[in-house]
Design a protein around this motif. Structure first.
Motif, short mmCIF file in Angstrom:
data_model
loop_
_atom_site.label_atom_id
_atom_site.label_comp_id
_atom_site.label_asym_id
_atom_site.label_seq_id
_atom_site.Cartn_x
_atom_site.Cartn_y
_atom_site.Cartn_z
N GLY A 218 16.39 89.36 -74.16
CA GLY A 218 15.84 88.30 -73.32
C GLY A 218 14.32 88.19 -73.46
O GLY A 218 13.76 87.09 -73.54
N GLU A 219 13.67 89.33 -73.53
CA GLU A 219 12.21 89.33 -73.66
C GLU A 219 11.76 88.81 -75.03
O GLU A 219 10.70 88.19 -75.15
N ALA A 220 12.57 89.07 -76.06
CA ALA A 220 12.21 88.63 -77.41
C ALA A 220 12.26 87.11 -77.50
O ALA A 220 11.67 86.50 -78.39
N GLY B 29 20.05 93.27 -66.88
CA GLY B 29 19.03 93.27 -67.93
C GLY B 29 18.55 91.85 -68.23
O GLY B 29 17.35 91.63 -68.43
N LYS B 30 19.48 90.92 -68.22
CA LYS B 30 19.11 89.52 -68.45
C LYS B 30 18.21 89.00 -67.33
O LYS B 30 17.21 88.32 -67.58
N ALA B 31 18.55 89.37 -66.10
CA ALA B 31 17.74 88.94 -64.95
C ALA B 31 16.33 89.53 -65.02
O ALA B 31 15.34 88.85 -64.73
N VAL B 32 16.24 90.80 -65.40
CA VAL B 32 14.93 91.43 -65.53
C VAL B 32 14.10 90.70 -66.59
O VAL B 32 12.92 90.39 -66.39
N VAL C 131 5.12 89.65 -58.77
CA VAL C 131 5.90 89.42 -57.55
C VAL C 131 6.84 88.23 -57.76
O VAL C 131 8.04 88.30 -57.46
N LEU C 132 6.32 87.14 -58.33
CA LEU C 132 7.17 85.97 -58.58
C LEU C 132 8.25 86.30 -59.62
O LEU C 132 9.40 85.85 -59.50
N GLY C 133 7.92 87.11 -60.61
CA GLY C 133 8.90 87.53 -61.61
C GLY C 133 9.99 88.40 -60.99
O GLY C 133 11.17 88.24 -61.29
N GLU D 202 18.52 86.16 -58.96
CA GLU D 202 19.57 86.07 -59.98
C GLU D 202 20.63 87.13 -59.79
O GLU D 202 21.76 86.97 -60.23
N THR D 203 20.24 88.25 -59.16
CA THR D 203 21.20 89.33 -59.01
C THR D 203 21.71 89.45 -57.58
O THR D 203 22.56 90.29 -57.30
N ASN D 204 21.17 88.61 -56.68
CA ASN D 204 21.65 88.61 -55.29
C ASN D 204 21.62 89.98 -54.63
O ASN D 204 22.56 90.36 -53.93
N LEU D 205 20.59 90.74 -54.85
CA LEU D 205 20.53 92.10 -54.31
C LEU D 205 20.64 92.07 -52.78
O LEU D 205 20.03 91.24 -52.12
N ALA D 206 21.41 93.04 -52.26
CA ALA D 206 21.66 93.08 -50.81
C ALA D 206 20.59 93.88 -50.09
O ALA D 206 20.81 94.97 -49.58
N LEU D 207 19.37 93.35 -50.07
CA LEU D 207 18.32 93.95 -49.24
C LEU D 207 17.31 92.86 -48.88
O LEU D 207 17.34 91.76 -49.44
N ASN D 208 16.46 93.19 -47.92
CA ASN D 208 15.45 92.22 -47.51
C ASN D 208 14.12 92.54 -48.19
O ASN D 208 13.69 93.69 -48.20
#
Ligand code: BES
Ligand code: MN
Ligand code: ZN
Length: 500
Positions: A138-140, A180-183, A301-303, A310-316
């Motif tokens: 993804g980064e490439a 990995g794609k989301a990162v 921060v925006l990244g 994209e990963t819908n992480l379950a935290l605030n």
């Protein structure tokens, strides 16, 4: 780019490019062949063995051979990649996959099937390898050229299949490929913002990007405070930095509610100086253009929020971005000026080029309103950090050992590493002022630490860590460009909040 994982027969797999590896030597100095190598070798009538004997295929890290229309395989191309040693550490694996990603994204192919069979990374499983592989690919695929007439093109590569011989753990592999794609998407968002010039990426531009991001996800909201609102809050330290410019300052606040409202959030605070001229304490001319990167904390921060939604992480998670431009001017703050911060503490501004801490201190006081679980600020704060750690490690300073350890672990896992420096009270004494509660500089010695000590005076109510990314956020020289660090670190840090 899309990623999937399958259990398949490499010989009959139809793909534009099949990738297998030649693993490095073990202790007894033999090159150990994987099953993938052996089966491709016999299907091609011993071609691989012959090429290796002639020295055309080497197992050294980074070496590779591309074979077109290999007989005996359903694949159109076969790429054989040397892995160096058989057992790699995290950094070597990242180098290997970055190298592979560079090669694949330059080929005229639409899809590729990759087998990493035989590669071992010390202490890491296949799922970890999958995440890092997806991230590197993804980064490439990052491309920055909104301003050049000659168009560089995005890679034609759209579909990656990670192959393994058994179905075991496929679901986990797919999950990690998506992480990995989301990162990578987060890293690329961060790089783009960093690479944009100061006349485009202004505080207002950052605010618009944050608002746009919030529109993409129902659980993400964004509000932007203007100068009048910041004045009402008593943010006179932050506002002192924006006094010399025509660009209005913004305080951007992102709120992601991934779990119960009552759960304490992690707060990320990113320095957003969209151009740092030094102000009245003007910087010298050489490489001053690179001070467009002084908003890379904000960009990270925006990244990270991009990866988060994209990963819908379950935290605030709360993101706070103080965004300003630091310029000289008739109304600019002068050395010797004294301001009162939102916390009530007064600051003698002895150097207007130590502006990052002046905007961060008010943002950190504001962060206290969210009753945070922890606060991490990210800032291109000191040139001294570049001298101390160069471009390999981000500087870490913290008032809490457990939080610091969590960040060190996330750095090791993501390969986006940090190194901790002390925050002893003896250093803090260097901030003494004859006329105010503190000065904004602490002399030449230990500049990274005294900058963090300054911030530490505003973070006493919560667990806090400071990341100095002055050396890691961008590359100088011929390959000048933003790196997107520390988005991988921060994303891993957030992932680890859930699992631990
Ligand atoms: N943004 C700079 C830090 C910086 C400089 C990062 C060079 C990367 C490369 C920061 O605002 C700054 O100017 N810091 C001063 C502090 C000093 C005046 C105490 C510095 O590091 O020289
Ligand atoms: Mn500065
Ligand atoms: Zn700065």
């Amino acid at each position: 780019m899309d990623f999937t994982a399958v259990a398949c027969n490499l010989l009959t797999k139809k793909t534009d490019c099949l990738v297998i590896t030649l693993n490095g030597r073990t202790e007894n100095n033999t090159v150990q062949k994987s099953n993938a190598w052996n089966s491709v070798d016999s299907a091609t009538g011993g071609l691989l063995s012959r090429l290796q004997k002639k020295g055309d295929i080497k197992e050294t890290l980074g070496s590779s051979v591309l074979i077109n229309e290999p007989k005996g395989l359903a694949a159109t191309r076969l790429l054989i990649l040397g892995s160096g040693t058989k057992i790699l550490d995290e950094q070597l694996f990242l180098t290997l996959t970055k190298n592979l990603a560079g090669k694949l994204t330059k080929l005229p192919i639409k899809n590729s099937c990759i087998s990493l069979e035989g590669i071992e990374v010390d202490g890491r499983d296949n799922a970890w390898q999958a995440q890092q592989l997806a991230r590197q690919l993804g980064e490439a695929n990052y491309l920055f050229n909104p301003f050049k007439a000659k168009d560089k093109k995005f890679s034609s590569l759209k579909q990656i299949t990670l192959a393994q011989s058994s179905r075991k753990g496929l679901e986990q592999l797919k999950q990690q490929l998506n992480l990995g794609k989301a990162v990578a998407n987060g890293v690329n968002v961060s790089r783009e913002l960093g690479d944009l010039p100061g006349n485009i990426c202004t505080p207002s531009y950052l605010a618009i990007q944050a608002k746009k991001l919030a529109k993409k996800h129902p659980r993400l909201s964004c509000k932007v405070l203007d100068e009048k609102q910041m004045k009402a809050l008593g943010m006179h330290s932050l506002l002192s930095v924006t006094a010399g410019t025509e660009q209005p300052a913004k305080l951007i606040v992102l709120e992601y509610t991934g779990t119960k409202k009552g759960d304490k959030p992690v707060v990320l605070v990113g320095k957003g100086v969209t151009f740092d001229s030094g102000g009245i304490s003007l910087k010298p001319g050489a490489a001053m253009d690179e001070m467009k990167y002084d908003m890379c904390g904000a960009a990270s921060v925006l990244g990270t929020f991009t990866a988060l939604i994209e990963t819908n992480l379950a935290l605030n998670v709360v993101g706070i971005i103080p965004a300003v431009e630091n310029m000289p001017g008739g109304k600019a703050t002068k050395p010797g000026d004294i301001v009162k911060s939102m916390s009530g503490q007064t600051i003698e501004i002895l150097n207007t080029d130590a502006e990052g801490r002046l905007i961060l201190c008010d943002a950190l006081t504001y962060a206290g309103r969210f009753k945070p679980k922890s606060v991490v600020d990210i800032a291109t704060l000191t040139g001294a950090c570049v001298m101390a750690l160069g471009s390999h490690a981000t500087g870490l300073l913290s008032n809490n050992d457990a939080l610091a350890a969590t960040l060190e672990t996330a750095g090791q896992t993501s390969g986006d590493r940090v190194w901790r420096l002390p925050l002893w009270k003896e250093y803090d004494k260097q901030l003494k002022s004859n006329f105010a509660d503190m000065a904004n500089i602490g002399g030449r010695a230990a500049g990274t630490i005294t900058a963090a000590c300054f911030l530490g005076r505003f973070t006493k109510d919560y667990h806090w860590a400071h990341l100095d990314i002055a050396g890691t956020a961008w590359n100088s020289g011929a390959n000048k460009g933003a790196t997107g660090r520390p988005v991988p670190l921060l994303t891993q840090f957030l992932v680890d909040q859930i699992t631990s």
